[in-house]
Design a protein around this motif. Structure first.
Motif, PDB file in Angstrom:
ATOM      1  N   VAL A 386       0.829  -1.203   0.000  1.00  0.00           N
ATOM      2  CA  VAL A 386       0.000   0.000   0.000  1.00  0.00           C
ATOM      3  C   VAL A 386       0.866   1.258   0.000  1.00  0.00           C
ATOM      4  N   LEU A 387       1.932   1.265   0.796  1.00  0.00           N
ATOM      5  CA  LEU A 387       2.809   2.441   0.855  1.00  0.00           C
ATOM      6  C   LEU A 387       3.487   2.707  -0.483  1.00  0.00           C
ATOM      7  N   ALA A 390       0.960   4.028  -2.941  1.00  0.00           N
ATOM      8  CA  ALA A 390       0.570   5.384  -2.555  1.00  0.00           C
ATOM      9  C   ALA A 390       1.634   6.399  -2.961  1.00  0.00           C
ATOM     10  N   GLY A 394       1.258   9.251  -5.693  1.00  0.00           N
ATOM     11  CA  GLY A 394       1.471  10.639  -5.301  1.00  0.00           C
ATOM     12  C   GLY A 394       2.462  11.350  -6.193  1.00  0.00           C
ATOM     13  N   TYR A 415      -8.740   5.931  -7.117  1.00  0.00           N
ATOM     14  CA  TYR A 415      -9.141   5.615  -5.741  1.00  0.00           C
ATOM     15  C   TYR A 415     -10.234   4.547  -5.733  1.00  0.00           C
ATOM     16  N   TRP A 419      -9.282   0.709  -4.486  1.00  0.00           N
ATOM     17  CA  TRP A 419      -9.934   0.324  -3.234  1.00  0.00           C
ATOM     18  C   TRP A 419     -11.289  -0.325  -3.458  1.00  0.00           C
ATOM     19  N   PHE A 471      -3.355   5.358   2.768  1.00  0.00           N
ATOM     20  CA  PHE A 471      -3.159   5.539   1.333  1.00  0.00           C
ATOM     21  C   PHE A 471      -3.732   6.886   0.877  1.00  0.00           C
ATOM     22  N   TYR A 472      -4.953   7.177   1.293  1.00  0.00           N
ATOM     23  CA  TYR A 472      -5.629   8.402   0.872  1.00  0.00           C
ATOM     24  C   TYR A 472      -4.895   9.637   1.390  1.00  0.00           C
ATOM     25  N   ILE A 474      -1.701  10.036   2.148  1.00  0.00           N
ATOM     26  CA  ILE A 474      -0.433  10.267   1.443  1.00  0.00           C
ATOM     27  C   ILE A 474      -0.680  10.857   0.064  1.00  0.00           C
ATOM     28  N   THR A 475      -1.558  10.222  -0.713  1.00  0.00           N
ATOM     29  CA  THR A 475      -1.773  10.663  -2.099  1.00  0.00           C
ATOM     30  C   THR A 475      -2.509  11.999  -2.170  1.00  0.00           C
ATOM     31  N   TYR A 476      -3.395  12.259  -1.221  1.00  0.00           N
ATOM     32  CA  TYR A 476      -4.193  13.485  -1.265  1.00  0.00           C
ATOM     33  C   TYR A 476      -3.292  14.720  -1.221  1.00  0.00           C
TER      34      TYR A 476
END
Length: 628
Positions: A386-387, A390, A394, A415, A419, A471-472, A474-476
């Motif tokens: 996941v990291l 992400a 990003g 997303y 997910w 995840f959200y 970090i990417t956001y």
């Protein structure tokens, strides 16, 4: 009978007293000695004949697995059932343990009564495979079992004391804080695992104990220790019945009675010490000194120690005929002469089916589930996966802006896609992997299916939320989306809402199919269809197939995520360098889903969250031993 009397009955039925320490009398003697009798037990199955493409209708043949087997086992005795693979040992053991349905003929009685809830409370059944949770320690495994199986009249401390007593009695003190382990996880030894399985059944102080191949895969010393433990348990007025494949001579002479099977036919029933003399009397004496068990297994396979080249089928037929001539009447007379014992305590009309309340079952299962599944949910490889995704996402969407609206909308769809698949496939594995444990514990009457299902569903919620939130987050911020708490949290809630839907769909598919390969293919087709119909790839969907979007998790998740980031009337630069702006809701990738009707999407997904889980529960109730 009043409720107080039912409680007293349960307390007497388990005979748990604490005058001389927490669990001083657990192993001294069985609460209620049970004499097991079985007469002319016959079991048949139907075998469907396959056609060229499908099963041929009406074409089936009947096969007899057990062919009129009789015997009696009294308290204080160990009955060992021997025979080659396919002889019917496990089938007979399952039938005697009250776990075999279908076309079973003959009679099986326990102190003169048929199998009942009261008898179930006094019966322990150890399966051949040690079905245990790998990440729990020995102590945790036995304590959780005690909390679920021991009667509600005992406190948590008293139940824990019983588990501690079992650990000491079975010689598990040295490994009490070690995890059980599994194929890919180092834990306790095979002999210790078997003793833990036996310990789970000993917690209820059973009067009748069944074991399927308890020495399978163990070295001779460990096998000797296991059987010695069983011998001590039998000395406490317990009735022990076990199957065993090829015991050593030391083990063989520890059995009080032996039942030899061949192709479902009984070849011998009687004292183990008299077996060699009996076969010698009917013309099958060993040519050399040998392990009696080896002789019996050779004869059950049709291999005579006499003349070479003798037909195996003829040897078997001779032994079956000899049994009917010399032993069947002796067994019949033993069944008749066996004195009547007191009936099993408890009346099924008043004895509660469950040892504990629904709330207690839920509480214990919830705690056990959290402790076991947290290792899988937060495994290093999953967190790293996941990291990495992400961070890569990003970087790809680094500090995008509305001037590149297509990129931002693409991130919203990514997303919903990522997910959608990730929790779906995690959930698919849940019930197929748990099936053996469910069958084992449900067959023992440990808990209601509803309490297990709710504990699993509620327990997974917090663990399923952590990774998508990480995840959200970090990417956001890497992608440069709107830096306000409102936009961030509404988007996060929308994403988690979609995760719950996808997880519910995975649970439903896994429970309904119960085959990982088939379930994975089925889930892939469904989720890909949902994504194709979500409006991102195809804006002009033909009307005859447009209905799919109304059941699409991806479409609703995508809609909520877009609506959380943009509002009606918002504009974006669309004219190159000329300063021209356009409405966001008219953007080609957004227009099919729209920025309105978010409440409808939330409502539809709420129905899915509940509906998919209801389907999963109903599917479980239709799976054999998992039925309520």
């Amino acid at each position: 009978m009043a409720s107080e009397e039912v409680v007293d009955l349960e307390h007497q039925n388990h005979n748990f007293h604490f005058e001389n320490g927490p669990a001083a009398a657990i192993f001294s003697k069985a609460t209620l000695p049970v004499t097991l009798k079985f007469k002319d037990v016959i079991y048949k199955i139907k075998i469907e004949k396959p056609g060229k493409f499908v099963k041929a209708a009406g074409k089936s043949e009947e096969r007899t697995i057990l062919k009129g087997i009789s015997g009696v086992v009294s308290p204080g005795e160990i009955l060992a059932m021997l025979g080659p693979s396919g002889s019917g040992k496990t089938t007979l053991l399952t039938a005697l343990g009250g776990r075999l349905g279908g076309r079973l003929a003959g009679s099986v009685s326990y102190n003169g009564r048929p199998f009942s809830n009261a008898m179930k409370r006094n019966t322990g059944f150890v399966t051949q495979d040690d079905v245990l949770y790998p990440h729990l320690t020995v102590t945790e495994t036995l304590v959780y079992t005690a909390l679920l199986r021991l009667p509600r009249v005992l406190s948590k401390a008293e139940k824990t004391a019983h588990a501690e007593a079992v650990i000491a009695q079975l010689g598990l003190t040295r490994c009490r804080n070690s995890i059980i382990g599994g194929p890919l996880l180092r834990g306790i030894s095979g002999g210790e695992r078997k003793r833990v399985s036996i310990g789970q059944e000993m917690l209820i102080n059973p009067s009748l104990l069944f074991l399927d191949e308890p020495t399978s895969g163990l070295d001779s010393t460990t096998a000797q220790r296991i059987v010695s433990t069983l011998w001590e348990l039998a000395n406490g007025a317990r009735t022990v019945v076990m199957t065993i494949h090829q015991p050593s001579s030391r083990l063989f002479y520890m059995f009080h009675k032996v039942l030899l099977l061949s192709d479902g036919n009984p070849l011998y029933f009687g004292k183990g010490s008299a077996a060699v003399d009996y076969f010698s009397s009917v013309g099958f004496s060993p040519a050399v000194a040998m392990n009696p068990a080896d002789l019996l297994l050779d004869l059950a396979n049709g291999v005579s120690t006499g003349e070479n080249g003798e037909d195996q089928a003829a040897v078997k037929q001779t032994l079956v005929a000899a049994y009917k001539t010399h032993l069947s009447e002796i067994v019949e007379s033993e069944l008749t002469d066996c004195s009547a014992e007191p009936p099993v305590a408890g009346d099924d009309r008043t004895l509660s089916r469950w040892s504990n309340t629904w709330v207690n079952q839920f509480s214990v299962l919830f705690r056990r589930g959290i402790k076991e599944r947290k290792h899988e949910s937060f495994a290093g490889i999953k967190v790293a996966q996941v990291l990495i995704v992400a961070i890569v996402a990003g970087l790809l969407w680094w500090q995008s802006s509305t001037s590149h609206l297509q990129d931002q909308v693409g991130l919203m769809f990514f997303y919903s896609a990522f997910w959608g698949f990730y929790p779906l496939f995690q959930a698919i594995f849940t019930f197929p992997q748990e099936r053996l444990m469910l069958e084992k514990e449900r067959a023992s009457g440990m808990y209601r299916l509803s309490s297990y299902f709710m504990a699993l569903t509620v327990g997974d919620l917090p663990m399923e939320m952590v990774l998508p939130t990480m995840f959200y987050t970090i990417t956001y911020w890497m992608a440069g989306l709107k830096p306000t708490a409102g936009h961030f949290f509404w988007g996060l809630l929308g994403l988690l809402y979609g995760v719950l839907c996808a997880q519910g769909l995975g649970l439903a598919i896994g429970a309904a199919v119960m085959n990982l390969k088939s379930a994975t293919v089925f889930a892939s087709v469904i989720m890909l269809t949902f994504q194709l119909a979500s409006g991102f790839f195809v804006q002009n969907v033909p009307i005859f197939i447009r209905w799919i979007k109304y059941i699409s998790i991806s479409q609703y998740t995508f809609k909520i995520l877009v609506a959380a980031q943009y509002k009606v009337g918002e504009t974006y630069p669309c004219g190159g360098g000329g300063g021209e702006v356009c409405l966001v809701e008219d953007f080609p990738a957004i227009k099919p889903v729209g920025l309105r009707g978010v409440s409808t999407a939330i409502g539809a997904m709420a129905v899915m969250i509940v509906g998919y889980r209801l389907i999963a529960y109903l599917a479980l109730t239709r799976v054999g031993a998992l039925k309520k």
